[in-house]
Design a protein around this motif. Structure first.
Motif, PDB file in Angstrom:
ATOM      1  N   ALA A  37      -6.464   0.624  -0.531  1.00  0.00           N
ATOM      2  CA  ALA A  37      -5.530   0.898   0.620  1.00  0.00           C
ATOM      3  C   ALA A  37      -5.326  -0.122   1.486  1.00  0.00           C
ATOM      4  CB  ALA A  37      -6.001   2.291   0.960  1.00  0.00           C
ATOM      5  N   SER A  38      -6.028  -1.061   1.473  1.00  0.00           N
ATOM      6  CA  SER A  38      -6.243  -2.181   2.349  1.00  0.00           C
ATOM      7  C   SER A  38      -5.512  -3.487   1.905  1.00  0.00           C
ATOM      8  CB  SER A  38      -7.461  -2.565   3.263  1.00  0.00           C
ATOM      9  OG  SER A  38      -8.019  -1.521   3.664  1.00  0.00           O
ATOM     10  N   ARG A  43      -2.879  -9.646  -2.547  1.00  0.00           N
ATOM     11  CA  ARG A  43      -2.340  -8.390  -2.951  1.00  0.00           C
ATOM     12  C   ARG A  43      -1.908  -7.583  -1.640  1.00  0.00           C
ATOM     13  NH1 ARG A  43      -4.685  -4.092  -2.187  1.00  0.00           N
ATOM     14  NH2 ARG A  43      -6.696  -3.725  -2.850  1.00  0.00           N
ATOM     15  N   PRO A  44      -0.698  -6.736  -1.534  1.00  0.00           N
ATOM     16  CA  PRO A  44      -0.565  -5.886  -0.316  1.00  0.00           C
ATOM     17  C   PRO A  44      -1.351  -4.832  -0.710  1.00  0.00           C
ATOM     18  CG  PRO A  44       1.402  -5.812  -1.874  1.00  0.00           C
ATOM     19  CD  PRO A  44       0.281  -7.073  -2.456  1.00  0.00           C
ATOM     20  N   LEU A 145       5.558   6.475   0.755  1.00  0.00           N
ATOM     21  CA  LEU A 145       6.292   5.329   1.194  1.00  0.00           C
ATOM     22  C   LEU A 145       4.978   4.132   0.909  1.00  0.00           C
ATOM     23  CD1 LEU A 145       8.804   5.644   3.746  1.00  0.00           C
ATOM     24  CD2 LEU A 145       9.287   5.348   1.302  1.00  0.00           C
ATOM     25  N   PRO A 146       5.154   2.939   0.580  1.00  0.00           N
ATOM     26  CA  PRO A 146       4.044   1.781   0.625  1.00  0.00           C
ATOM     27  C   PRO A 146       3.602   1.642   2.149  1.00  0.00           C
ATOM     28  CG  PRO A 146       6.238   0.967  -0.109  1.00  0.00           C
ATOM     29  CD  PRO A 146       6.440   2.355  -0.012  1.00  0.00           C
ATOM     30  N   PRO A 147       2.568   0.926   2.110  1.00  0.00           N
ATOM     31  CA  PRO A 147       2.391   0.384   3.637  1.00  0.00           C
ATOM     32  C   PRO A 147       3.233  -0.440   4.121  1.00  0.00           C
ATOM     33  CG  PRO A 147       0.242   0.764   2.481  1.00  0.00           C
ATOM     34  CD  PRO A 147       1.282   0.902   1.386  1.00  0.00           C
ATOM     35  N   GLY A 148       3.792  -0.445   5.171  1.00  0.00           N
ATOM     36  CA  GLY A 148       4.565  -1.495   5.759  1.00  0.00           C
ATOM     37  C   GLY A 148       6.056  -1.208   5.624  1.00  0.00           C
ATOM     38  N   SER A 154       1.280   1.777  10.344  1.00  0.00           N
ATOM     39  CA  SER A 154       0.520   2.973  10.707  1.00  0.00           C
ATOM     40  C   SER A 154      -0.404   2.714  11.721  1.00  0.00           C
ATOM     41  CB  SER A 154       0.022   3.759   9.501  1.00  0.00           C
ATOM     42  OG  SER A 154       0.971   3.867   8.399  1.00  0.00           O
ATOM     43  N   ALA A 155      -1.333   1.536  11.413  1.00  0.00           N
ATOM     44  CA  ALA A 155      -2.415   1.404  12.461  1.00  0.00           C
ATOM     45  C   ALA A 155      -1.578   1.344  13.980  1.00  0.00           C
ATOM     46  CB  ALA A 155      -3.334   0.339  11.990  1.00  0.00           C
TER      47      ALA A 155
END
Length: 160
Positions: A37-38, A43-44, A145-148, A154-155
């Motif tokens: 998840a990070s 890779r994203p 949705l994907p992060p970003g 989110s953070a």
């Protein structure tokens, strides 16, 4: 070499499976979740929802089934911090779980249906949403949705 047998220490238990302490099994699962998840240099980050699906597929192989089940119950279907698109086109971040209805968490709405940032974010509890004429909730999560996505972090949002 070939034909040699592994050395056994008298009184030592075999390693693996149930011999691994519960805390270690849980730590391994949490570490795997965090790694996927990070974002990494190569890779994203994967969306939390997608990571849970990947981990679930490995239950009974890499991860003990009961540990996976409990982990997923703690995080919910859409873990806190997940970006989601609502059925009305708005984009939100998951703020808290509803233990009774895991598909209907409390979210903070960030973008309008045209994907423009609201000047002031507002939160809604999808569990408390009115129902439409057919008896279904008027607004639900349409997609993870994907992060970003849409330039949202989110953070960073949790610090605002």
């Amino acid at each position: 070499g070939a034909g040699q047998h592994p050395v056994r220490v008298q009184g030592a238990e075999p390693c693996g499976g149930e011999a691994i302490p519960l805390a270690a099994r849980l730590a391994g699962l949490v570490d795997s979740y965090d790694a996927m998840a990070s974002a990494r240099p190569h890779r994203p980050a994967h969306a939390p929802h997608a990571v849970l699906q990947l981990l679930y597929r490995e239950r009974g192989r890499r991860y003990q089934e009961e540990v996976i089940e409990q982990f997923m119950q703690c995080l919910g279907v859409y873990p806190t911090g997940s970006l989601v698109e609502l059925s009305n086109g708005e984009v939100a971040v998951v703020m808290a779980q509803n233990q009774a209805r895991r598909l209907r968490p409390r979210v903070m709405v960030l973008l309008d249906s045209d994907k423009q940032r609201y000047p002031r974010f507002h939160d809604i509890d999808l569990m408390q949403m009115d129902e439409d004429a057919s008896g279904r909730p008027a607004v639900v999560i349409a997609a993870a949705l994907p992060p970003g996505a849409y330039g949202l972090d989110s953070a960073e949002l949790f610090l605002e």
